[in-house]
Write an enzyme that holds these catalytic residues in place. Structure first.
Site: not given
Length: 280
Positions: A187, A198-200
């Site tokens: 990233y 912090m997708h999931d």
């Protein structure tokens, strides 16, 4: 699979793609969690043997079949959190069209409403990998909470947060801190600094009510399944933006655009306070 005339080469490309360049090797992480953090190669081997045994036990039942079975066993109780392509969920719908009546909620980490995509200019990776599945899931007869790049890319875990994990006395947070180093380096090319979206975790936290959305309009949503440049795009009807998103008749997709508060401190605190110990 290739013998199915309905499956194109482009669909296969999406289904077979992996994300090792972003997340690293899963097998390597599993071994490192035990051998590097506990110094016990025997425990590492035992962990991998256990993983193999669990996978063998699951092989007799597909993910879609398991979801349908559990939904029937626990009607109205399951919270489905989809953090990858929606292939299994679409298959479950085909196995049991009554599934929407059996689950409590569906939360999908995927799509991009107003933000750009992350695998093409308009498509988010989870949706792009199987847009045909997403095109079945989103308009199904249930209310879906969509957690798109609009909010996950704005929810960032910074280097000081990672250092908190590395400084933990427990091996699991330290291992997670080490793993995040790989993710942060990926990233860095996107944010210009070592950090990560912090997708999931955000999708999971929203699903259980651990964090609250500040703006989450309920809109109509569809998915582009064409073979053109827009393939995989999540087309959310955001035309209510200028009027404060008034209610839309027939809309079922709640699109989370922002949060009431920063998610990173909550995530770090949760990981540090509830981290399981490695078996001795």
């Amino acid at each position: 699979m290739a013998s199915n005339p309905n499956i194109t080469d482009q669909m296969l490309e999406g289904l077979m793609a992996t994300a090792d360049r972003i997340h690293g090797s899963v097998a390597g992480k599993q071994m490192n969690l035990w051998s590097q953090k506990t110094g016990d190669d025997q425990r590492a081997e035992e962990a991998m043997n256990l993983r193999t045994a669990v996978l063998s036990a699951l092989a007799a039942e597909s993910a879609a079949e398991m979801l349908v079975r559990l939904a029937r066993e626990y009607p109205g109780e399951l919270r489905v959190v989809a953090i990858g392509p929606l292939s299994n969920l679409a298959q479950a719908l085909e196995l049991d069209p009554s599934l929407p009546c059996l689950v409590e909620s569906v939360t999908v980490m995927g799509g991009a409403a107003l933000a750009p995509g992350n695998i093409t200019p308009v498509a988010e990776a989870n949706i792009w990998h199987d847009p045909e599945a997403a095109a079945l899931v989103l308009p199904a007869d249930w209310d879906v909470t969509l957690v798109p790049l609009d909010v996950t890319m704005a929810s960032v875990l910074e280097e000081p947060h990672r250092q908190e994990l590395l400084a933990s006395a427990e091996p699991v947070p330290r291992a997670l801190g080490e793993m995040l180093g790989y993710y942060f380096r990926f990233y860095e090319g996107i944010y210009g600094r070592p950090c990560s979206a912090m997708h999931d975790p955000l999708a999971a936290a929203l699903a259980v009510g651990a964090v609250k959305p500040a703006l989450a309009p309920v809109v109509r949503a569809a998915v582009d399944t064409s073979s053109g440049l827009g393939r995989g795009q999540t087309v959310c009807d955001m035309r209510g933006l200028y009027a404060g998103y008034p209610p839309v008749s027939g809309a079922r997709c709640r699109v989370v655009l922002s949060l009431e508060e920063d998610f990173a401190p909550h995530l770090v605190e949760t990981l540090l306070s509830s981290s399981p110990r490695c078996p001795s």
